[in-house]
Enzyme design. Sequence first.
Site, PDB file in Angstrom:
ATOM      1  N   GLU A  67     -39.443 -63.995 -45.812  1.00 27.30           N
ATOM      2  CA  GLU A  67     -39.533 -64.768 -47.191  1.00 27.30           C
ATOM      3  C   GLU A  67     -38.051 -65.384 -47.583  1.00 27.30           C
ATOM      4  O   GLU A  67     -38.389 -66.096 -49.136  1.00 27.30           O
ATOM      5  CB  GLU A  67     -39.613 -63.127 -47.396  1.00 27.30           C
ATOM      6  CG  GLU A  67     -40.928 -62.533 -46.588  1.00 27.30           C
ATOM      7  CD  GLU A  67     -40.611 -60.876 -47.461  1.00 27.30           C
ATOM      8  OE1 GLU A  67     -39.107 -60.151 -46.910  1.00 27.30           O
ATOM      9  OE2 GLU A  67     -41.294 -60.095 -48.432  1.00 27.30           O
ATOM     10  N   GLU A 120     -43.843 -57.011 -40.073  1.00 29.72           N
ATOM     11  CA  GLU A 120     -43.616 -55.683 -41.180  1.00 29.72           C
ATOM     12  C   GLU A 120     -44.911 -54.658 -40.636  1.00 29.72           C
ATOM     13  O   GLU A 120     -44.576 -53.056 -40.375  1.00 29.72           O
ATOM     14  CB  GLU A 120     -43.283 -55.743 -42.190  1.00 29.72           C
ATOM     15  CG  GLU A 120     -42.615 -56.437 -43.466  1.00 29.72           C
ATOM     16  CD  GLU A 120     -42.082 -57.633 -43.042  1.00 29.72           C
ATOM     17  OE1 GLU A 120     -42.818 -58.198 -42.260  1.00 29.72           O
ATOM     18  OE2 GLU A 120     -41.274 -58.783 -43.730  1.00 29.72           O
TER      19      GLU A 120
HETATM   20  C1  1HE Z   1     -31.329 -56.342 -35.682  1.00 27.30           C
HETATM   21  C2  1HE Z   1     -32.426 -56.713 -36.691  1.00 27.30           C
HETATM   22  C3  1HE Z   1     -32.906 -56.307 -37.782  1.00 27.30           C
HETATM   23  C4  1HE Z   1     -31.579 -57.649 -34.768  1.00 27.30           C
HETATM   24  N1  1HE Z   1     -32.343 -54.970 -37.773  1.00 27.30           N
HETATM   25  N2  1HE Z   1     -30.393 -55.118 -36.559  1.00 27.30           N
HETATM   26  N3  1HE Z   1     -37.413 -57.408 -38.724  1.00 27.30           N
HETATM   27  C5  1HE Z   1     -38.027 -57.183 -37.434  1.00 27.30           C
HETATM   28  O1  1HE Z   1     -38.764 -57.178 -37.322  1.00 27.30           O
HETATM   29  C6  1HE Z   1     -37.319 -57.796 -36.203  1.00 27.30           C
HETATM   30  C7  1HE Z   1     -36.114 -57.321 -35.186  1.00 27.30           C
HETATM   31  N4  1HE Z   1     -36.027 -58.248 -34.163  1.00 27.30           N
HETATM   32  C8  1HE Z   1     -36.165 -58.720 -33.296  1.00 27.30           C
HETATM   33  O2  1HE Z   1     -37.527 -58.402 -32.641  1.00 27.30           O
HETATM   34  C9  1HE Z   1     -35.344 -59.668 -32.360  1.00 27.30           C
HETATM   35  O3  1HE Z   1     -34.393 -59.086 -32.572  1.00 27.30           O
HETATM   36  C10 1HE Z   1     -35.560 -60.872 -32.071  1.00 27.30           C
HETATM   37  C11 1HE Z   1     -36.905 -61.577 -32.234  1.00 27.30           C
HETATM   38  C12 1HE Z   1     -35.517 -61.330 -33.488  1.00 27.30           C
HETATM   39  C13 1HE Z   1     -34.138 -61.599 -31.555  1.00 27.30           C
HETATM   40  O4  1HE Z   1     -34.238 -61.188 -30.236  1.00 27.30           O
HETATM   41  P1  1HE Z   1     -32.515 -61.381 -28.946  1.00 27.30           P
HETATM   42  O5  1HE Z   1     -32.987 -60.876 -28.001  1.00 27.30           O
HETATM   43  O6  1HE Z   1     -32.310 -62.582 -30.203  1.00 27.30           O
HETATM   44  O7  1HE Z   1     -31.686 -60.542 -29.517  1.00 27.30           O
HETATM   45  P2  1HE Z   1     -31.339 -58.592 -29.849  1.00 27.30           P
HETATM   46  O8  1HE Z   1     -31.286 -57.982 -28.442  1.00 27.30           O
HETATM   47  O9  1HE Z   1     -32.732 -57.785 -30.052  1.00 27.30           O
HETATM   48  O10 1HE Z   1     -30.335 -58.293 -31.046  1.00 27.30           O
HETATM   49  C14 1HE Z   1     -29.636 -58.416 -31.611  1.00 27.30           C
HETATM   50  C15 1HE Z   1     -28.665 -57.672 -32.341  1.00 27.30           C
HETATM   51  O11 1HE Z   1     -28.540 -57.750 -33.402  1.00 27.30           O
HETATM   52  C16 1HE Z   1     -29.029 -56.430 -31.811  1.00 27.30           C
HETATM   53  O12 1HE Z   1     -28.236 -56.027 -31.645  1.00 27.30           O
HETATM   54  P3  1HE Z   1     -26.763 -54.916 -31.093  1.00 27.30           P
HETATM   55  O13 1HE Z   1     -26.061 -54.252 -32.030  1.00 27.30           O
HETATM   56  O14 1HE Z   1     -27.907 -54.311 -30.527  1.00 27.30           O
HETATM   57  O15 1HE Z   1     -26.044 -56.167 -29.977  1.00 27.30           O
HETATM   58  C17 1HE Z   1     -30.278 -56.151 -32.501  1.00 27.30           C
HETATM   59  O16 1HE Z   1     -29.953 -54.566 -32.856  1.00 27.30           O
HETATM   60  C18 1HE Z   1     -29.167 -56.622 -33.763  1.00 27.30           C
HETATM   61  N5  1HE Z   1     -31.154 -56.635 -34.957  1.00 27.30           N
HETATM   62  N6  1HE Z   1     -32.947 -57.981 -35.603  1.00 27.30           N
HETATM   63  C19 1HE Z   1     -31.206 -54.908 -38.083  1.00 27.30           C
HETATM   64  N7  1HE Z   1     -33.689 -56.616 -38.409  1.00 27.30           N
HETATM   65  C20 1HE Z   1     -37.608 -56.924 -47.972  1.00 27.30           C
HETATM   66  S1  1HE Z   1     -39.089 -56.251 -46.943  1.00 27.30           S
HETATM   67  C21 1HE Z   1     -38.975 -57.257 -45.244  1.00 27.30           C
HETATM   68  C22 1HE Z   1     -38.954 -56.732 -44.025  1.00 27.30           C
HETATM   69  C23 1HE Z   1     -38.664 -57.354 -42.716  1.00 27.30           C
HETATM   70  O17 1HE Z   1     -38.130 -57.927 -42.652  1.00 27.30           O
HETATM   71  S2  1HE Z   1     -39.407 -56.434 -42.446  1.00 27.30           S
HETATM   72  C24 1HE Z   1     -39.057 -57.278 -39.883  1.00 27.30           C
HETATM   73  C25 1HE Z   1     -37.770 -56.754 -39.219  1.00 27.30           C
END
Ligand code: 1HE
Length: 267
Positions: A121, A141
């Site tokens: 976005e 989402e």
């Molecule tokens: C996060 C987020 C996040 C990572 N919010 N903390 N977005 C999503 O559904 C995407 C969610 N994220 C993922 O699927 C993966 O993190 C990725 C594919 C993007 C990257 O994977 P990777 O293996 O490189 O990283 P990771 O180990 O999953 O994440 C590293 C850290 O970032 C980890 O935190 P930690 O404290 O355990 O190290 C994750 O929890 C954190 N992290 N993504 C919070 N999104 C206005 S409305 C908009 C609506 C949306 O955007 S919905 C889509 C949300």
Amino acid sequence: MPTGERILERTLPSSLRAELAGDIAVLTLNRPEKRNALNDETVLGIEAFFSALPAEAKAVVITAAGENFSAGLDLSEITERNTVEGIAHSMMWHRAFERIEFGRVPVIAVLKGAVVGGGLELACAAHIRVAERSAYYALPEGQRGIFVGGGASVRVPRLIGTARMADMMLTGRVHDAEAGQAMGLSQYLVEPGAGPDTAMGLAARVAANAPVTNFAVIHALPRIAEADPRQGFMMEALMSAVAQGSDEAKDRLRAFLEKRAKKVTEF
Ligand code: 1HE
């Protein structure tokens, strides 16, 4: 008078970094340990940045620290929000990203790794997207049980069509950088690591345009494109006359006629 840069130093959260390189402002998403997930503080920081651009800035480049552009909405902040707060939250994203799309200067985003959810976005609010080959696009989402809230339903269909967006949301489909380029999510596709230099080069060209042209492209073109054709033609005629009438346009046209300006093939 303080420059915007100094104002920004006071107002930006640590998840954002701002620099001025000549007449190009660079905003970097700087929370790589959380894959540049967008929390409220960051979105408000983006709004503050685009609301107080340094006066010198003629274009903006948005880049990201780490391997990913942005993993979208910070999911850790969503669980406590009720329905009314959810509306206000979405409208806050809309406000911030409108500052990008309908701001003072053109904006170029450099995409890589995850460009998902709210990250997509944010990218779609920019005027030009340069994607490195590592970029991938998704709207998770649907899988998270929520809906887009940062303007995707308005901006993404305009780039790739409603059917493709519906498919991404319903099935969780992930598009790689090549597919994204083919369907119009990015305008440029470059090798890994080449995004920032490419974007800075493009920004330099954008910054060299007459301000009235950049204004017309950002503010008039999208409105004309969405208008009823009869009104669109009228708006175009008016915008065209405003641009032509400027001293800068006259100088540039004279320079071409006197063979002092570059040909199209020499830009
Ligand atoms: C996060 C987020 C996040 C990572 N919010 N903390 N977005 C999503 O559904 C995407 C969610 N994220 C993922 O699927 C993966 O993190 C990725 C594919 C993007 C990257 O994977 P990777 O293996 O490189 O990283 P990771 O180990 O999953 O994440 C590293 C850290 O970032 C980890 O935190 P930690 O404290 O355990 O190290 C994750 O929890 C954190 N992290 N993504 C919070 N999104 C206005 S409305 C908009 C609506 C949306 O955007 S919905 C889509 C949300």
